[in-house]
Write a protein that holds these residues in place. Structure first.
Motif, PDB file in Angstrom:
ATOM      1  N   TYR A 182      36.157  42.848  66.188  1.00  0.00           N
ATOM      2  CA  TYR A 182      35.637  43.595  67.246  1.00  0.00           C
ATOM      3  C   TYR A 182      35.310  42.668  68.438  1.00  0.00           C
ATOM      4  O   TYR A 182      35.246  41.604  68.469  1.00  0.00           O
ATOM      5  N   GLU A 183      35.313  43.438  69.610  1.00  0.00           N
ATOM      6  CA  GLU A 183      34.846  42.618  70.751  1.00  0.00           C
ATOM      7  C   GLU A 183      33.575  43.005  71.332  1.00  0.00           C
ATOM      8  O   GLU A 183      33.044  44.263  71.138  1.00  0.00           O
ATOM      9  N   TYR A 184      32.818  41.903  71.929  1.00  0.00           N
ATOM     10  CA  TYR A 184      31.514  42.437  72.416  1.00  0.00           C
ATOM     11  C   TYR A 184      31.298  41.450  73.689  1.00  0.00           C
ATOM     12  O   TYR A 184      31.871  40.342  73.712  1.00  0.00           O
ATOM     13  N   ASP A 185      30.416  42.175  74.636  1.00  0.00           N
ATOM     14  CA  ASP A 185      30.177  41.190  75.746  1.00  0.00           C
ATOM     15  C   ASP A 185      29.023  40.300  75.678  1.00  0.00           C
ATOM     16  O   ASP A 185      28.177  40.705  74.877  1.00  0.00           O
ATOM     17  N   VAL A 186      28.962  39.163  76.253  1.00  0.00           N
ATOM     18  CA  VAL A 186      27.894  38.309  76.510  1.00  0.00           C
ATOM     19  C   VAL A 186      27.547  38.208  78.009  1.00  0.00           C
ATOM     20  O   VAL A 186      28.527  38.116  78.783  1.00  0.00           O
ATOM     21  N   VAL A 187      26.570  37.886  78.285  1.00  0.00           N
ATOM     22  CA  VAL A 187      26.062  37.128  79.667  1.00  0.00           C
ATOM     23  C   VAL A 187      26.124  35.836  79.382  1.00  0.00           C
ATOM     24  O   VAL A 187      25.631  35.047  78.579  1.00  0.00           O
ATOM     25  N   ALA A 188      26.756  35.105  80.540  1.00  0.00           N
ATOM     26  CA  ALA A 188      27.046  33.838  80.615  1.00  0.00           C
ATOM     27  C   ALA A 188      25.608  33.051  80.487  1.00  0.00           C
ATOM     28  O   ALA A 188      24.798  33.571  80.961  1.00  0.00           O
ATOM     29  N   ALA A 189      25.965  31.862  79.674  1.00  0.00           N
ATOM     30  CA  ALA A 189      24.745  31.012  79.765  1.00  0.00           C
ATOM     31  C   ALA A 189      24.350  30.453  81.288  1.00  0.00           C
ATOM     32  O   ALA A 189      25.236  30.436  82.205  1.00  0.00           O
ATOM     33  N   GLY A 190      23.095  30.163  81.410  1.00  0.00           N
ATOM     34  CA  GLY A 190      22.827  29.803  82.927  1.00  0.00           C
ATOM     35  C   GLY A 190      22.307  30.762  83.810  1.00  0.00           C
ATOM     36  O   GLY A 190      22.163  30.647  84.923  1.00  0.00           O
TER      37      GLY A 190
ATOM     38  N   LEU B 246      13.333  33.161  83.709  1.00  0.00           N
ATOM     39  CA  LEU B 246      13.777  33.068  82.297  1.00  0.00           C
ATOM     40  C   LEU B 246      15.599  32.767  82.453  1.00  0.00           C
ATOM     41  O   LEU B 246      16.174  33.499  83.104  1.00  0.00           O
ATOM     42  N   ARG B 247      15.831  31.683  81.951  1.00  0.00           N
ATOM     43  CA  ARG B 247      17.091  31.196  82.132  1.00  0.00           C
ATOM     44  C   ARG B 247      17.731  31.291  80.635  1.00  0.00           C
ATOM     45  O   ARG B 247      17.132  31.062  79.674  1.00  0.00           O
ATOM     46  N   THR B 248      19.191  31.923  80.529  1.00  0.00           N
ATOM     47  CA  THR B 248      19.716  31.727  79.395  1.00  0.00           C
ATOM     48  C   THR B 248      20.293  30.363  79.205  1.00  0.00           C
ATOM     49  O   THR B 248      21.078  29.923  79.961  1.00  0.00           O
ATOM     50  N   GLU B 249      20.006  29.909  77.872  1.00  0.00           N
ATOM     51  CA  GLU B 249      20.546  28.436  77.454  1.00  0.00           C
ATOM     52  C   GLU B 249      21.962  28.478  76.992  1.00  0.00           C
ATOM     53  O   GLU B 249      22.688  27.584  76.876  1.00  0.00           O
ATOM     54  N   ASN B 250      22.292  29.754  76.219  1.00  0.00           N
ATOM     55  CA  ASN B 250      23.531  29.812  75.655  1.00  0.00           C
ATOM     56  C   ASN B 250      23.498  31.286  75.995  1.00  0.00           C
ATOM     57  O   ASN B 250      22.616  32.148  76.409  1.00  0.00           O
ATOM     58  N   PRO B 251      25.128  31.835  75.898  1.00  0.00           N
ATOM     59  CA  PRO B 251      25.279  33.078  76.058  1.00  0.00           C
ATOM     60  C   PRO B 251      24.406  34.153  75.146  1.00  0.00           C
ATOM     61  O   PRO B 251      23.879  34.029  74.403  1.00  0.00           O
ATOM     62  N   LEU B 252      24.199  35.386  75.963  1.00  0.00           N
ATOM     63  CA  LEU B 252      23.087  36.327  75.686  1.00  0.00           C
ATOM     64  C   LEU B 252      23.819  37.594  75.319  1.00  0.00           C
ATOM     65  O   LEU B 252      24.751  38.150  76.231  1.00  0.00           O
TER      66      LEU B 252
ATOM     67  N   ASP C  80      33.534  46.777  70.514  1.00  0.00           N
ATOM     68  CA  ASP C  80      33.357  47.000  71.864  1.00  0.00           C
ATOM     69  C   ASP C  80      32.067  47.167  72.196  1.00  0.00           C
ATOM     70  O   ASP C  80      31.669  48.316  72.872  1.00  0.00           O
ATOM     71  N   VAL C  81      31.231  46.370  72.078  1.00  0.00           N
ATOM     72  CA  VAL C  81      29.869  46.598  72.313  1.00  0.00           C
ATOM     73  C   VAL C  81      29.766  45.653  73.652  1.00  0.00           C
ATOM     74  O   VAL C  81      29.899  44.660  73.945  1.00  0.00           O
ATOM     75  N   SER C  82      29.131  46.633  74.744  1.00  0.00           N
ATOM     76  CA  SER C  82      28.928  45.944  75.802  1.00  0.00           C
ATOM     77  C   SER C  82      27.467  45.664  76.112  1.00  0.00           C
ATOM     78  O   SER C  82      26.547  46.058  75.085  1.00  0.00           O
ATOM     79  N   VAL C  83      27.099  44.824  77.107  1.00  0.00           N
ATOM     80  CA  VAL C  83      25.717  44.377  77.303  1.00  0.00           C
ATOM     81  C   VAL C  83      25.013  45.437  78.088  1.00  0.00           C
ATOM     82  O   VAL C  83      25.511  46.136  78.812  1.00  0.00           O
ATOM     83  N   ILE C  84      23.795  45.500  77.767  1.00  0.00           N
ATOM     84  CA  ILE C  84      22.828  46.537  78.693  1.00  0.00           C
ATOM     85  C   ILE C  84      22.970  46.230  80.068  1.00  0.00           C
ATOM     86  O   ILE C  84      22.658  45.153  80.430  1.00  0.00           O
ATOM     87  N   LYS C  85      23.162  47.462  80.710  1.00  0.00           N
ATOM     88  CA  LYS C  85      23.136  47.115  82.409  1.00  0.00           C
ATOM     89  C   LYS C  85      22.274  48.199  82.960  1.00  0.00           C
ATOM     90  O   LYS C  85      22.058  49.185  82.507  1.00  0.00           O
TER      91      LYS C  85
ATOM     92  N   GLU D   8      14.766  41.630  85.721  1.00  0.00           N
ATOM     93  CA  GLU D   8      16.135  41.801  86.697  1.00  0.00           C
ATOM     94  C   GLU D   8      16.934  40.313  86.898  1.00  0.00           C
ATOM     95  O   GLU D   8      16.183  39.322  86.897  1.00  0.00           O
ATOM     96  N   LEU D   9      18.214  40.427  86.823  1.00  0.00           N
ATOM     97  CA  LEU D   9      18.962  39.377  87.263  1.00  0.00           C
ATOM     98  C   LEU D   9      18.654  38.867  88.609  1.00  0.00           C
ATOM     99  O   LEU D   9      18.689  39.534  89.569  1.00  0.00           O
ATOM    100  N   ILE D  10      18.542  37.294  88.724  1.00  0.00           N
ATOM    101  CA  ILE D  10      18.467  36.688  89.974  1.00  0.00           C
ATOM    102  C   ILE D  10      19.796  35.864  90.254  1.00  0.00           C
ATOM    103  O   ILE D  10      20.236  35.994  91.360  1.00  0.00           O
ATOM    104  N   SER D  11      20.148  35.255  89.369  1.00  0.00           N
ATOM    105  CA  SER D  11      21.645  34.552  89.620  1.00  0.00           C
ATOM    106  C   SER D  11      22.490  34.141  88.213  1.00  0.00           C
ATOM    107  O   SER D  11      21.871  34.707  87.183  1.00  0.00           O
ATOM    108  N   GLY D  12      23.777  34.331  88.491  1.00  0.00           N
ATOM    109  CA  GLY D  12      24.721  34.327  87.312  1.00  0.00           C
ATOM    110  C   GLY D  12      24.898  35.734  87.016  1.00  0.00           C
ATOM    111  O   GLY D  12      25.223  36.668  87.806  1.00  0.00           O
ATOM    112  N   GLY D  13      24.937  35.969  85.545  1.00  0.00           N
ATOM    113  CA  GLY D  13      24.970  37.371  85.073  1.00  0.00           C
ATOM    114  C   GLY D  13      26.471  37.529  84.864  1.00  0.00           C
ATOM    115  O   GLY D  13      26.701  38.874  84.608  1.00  0.00           O
ATOM    116  N   GLN D  14      27.228  36.643  85.015  1.00  0.00           N
ATOM    117  CA  GLN D  14      28.861  36.879  84.680  1.00  0.00           C
ATOM    118  C   GLN D  14      28.758  37.491  83.117  1.00  0.00           C
ATOM    119  O   GLN D  14      28.469  36.953  82.151  1.00  0.00           O
TER     120      GLN D  14
END
Ligand SMILES: [Zn+2]
Length: 244
Positions: free
Chosen positions: A166-174, A16-22, A37-42, A138-144
């Protein structure tokens, strides 16, 4: 429909590839645009992942939406209940069949199956387990993880609240995540419906996480593979292992 018997299992796997930020937020405030300040789930190692249940929930509501529109339009013989407001299996129904559930569980299971809509037959409901499971991705590649700014929305008026940023995190596209879905004992109709959803995932027509209306969370499944296990294939597999 037979219950408690293993007939077949289809395993779908791919990337599963993220086509834009997630943005799949951690905690209950992830969908609240007024929070900060919402973070992404880790996971426990601090690496972002996608809960399988999130993706499953998205697929379910997508199917519900699609069927409620398409059935009317195309006169399909498929049904979708509104699981939160008008479920196909009501609490009254469960209550009035308590005796049957206790005295004759198989007959009860059959009854639940017959009364359940096509979406519930695939994704389950209060009285029936889902036939589809999606593992946590689970993350395979990317994930910034990137930081974004959002504008707070006034809950009362629904318009932008002045000065609330407010600020929130996203996982990078790709970024790429491992996708694995297991479907057990699907009947023909359920398999067809599931394949429609799979097609949509392959074509990048499904978005997950928060803020999808603002262009986040579009995903695509690539390199999809499908394997089928039947009682016969399992016996074959085991006899190969034991060299018989
Ligand atoms: Zn239903």
């Amino acid at each position: 429909m037979l219950f408690n018997i293993f007939n077949n299992r289809i395993i779908y796997s791919g990337v599963l590839r993220t086509e834009n930020p997630l943005h799949i937020g951690a905690g209950d405030n992830s969908l609240d645009p007024g929070s900060t300040d919402v973070s992404v789930i880790k996971n426990s190692k601090g690496i972002p992942y996608i809960p399988g249940s999130s993706l499953k929930g998205v697929l379910r509501s997508r199917l519900e939406m699609m069927l409620s529109v398409e059935t009317v339009k195309k006169n399909w013989s498929v049904s979708a209940c509104d699981i939160f407001n008008y479920p196909c299996i009501t609490d009254e129904f469960i209550k009035s069949n308590k005796d049957k559930q206790r005295d004759n569980p198989l007959e009860y299971a059959q009854l639940i199956w017959e009364k359940s809509c096509d979406v519930c037959r695939l994704f389950g409901n209060k009285s029936m387990a889902a036939h589809v499971q999606i593992k946590d991705l689970e993350l395979i590649s990317g994930g910034q993880v990137e930081l974004r700014n959002g504008v707070g929305i006034d809950r009362e008026t629904g318009i932008a609240a002045r000065g609330v940023v407010y600020e929130y995190d996203v996982v990078a596209a790709g970024s790429e995540f491992l996708f694995e879905m297991i479907a057990d004992n699907l009947d023909e109709k359920s398999e067809k419906l599931l394949n429609i959803l799979i097609k949509m995932l392959e074509q990048g027509e499904i978005s997950i996480g928060a803020k999808t209306t603002r262009g986040l969370g579009k995903v695509r499944i690539i390199d999809l593979q499908q394997s089928v296990q039947t009682p016969e294939s399992l016996i074959q597999q085991y006899s190969n292992i034991w060299g018989e």
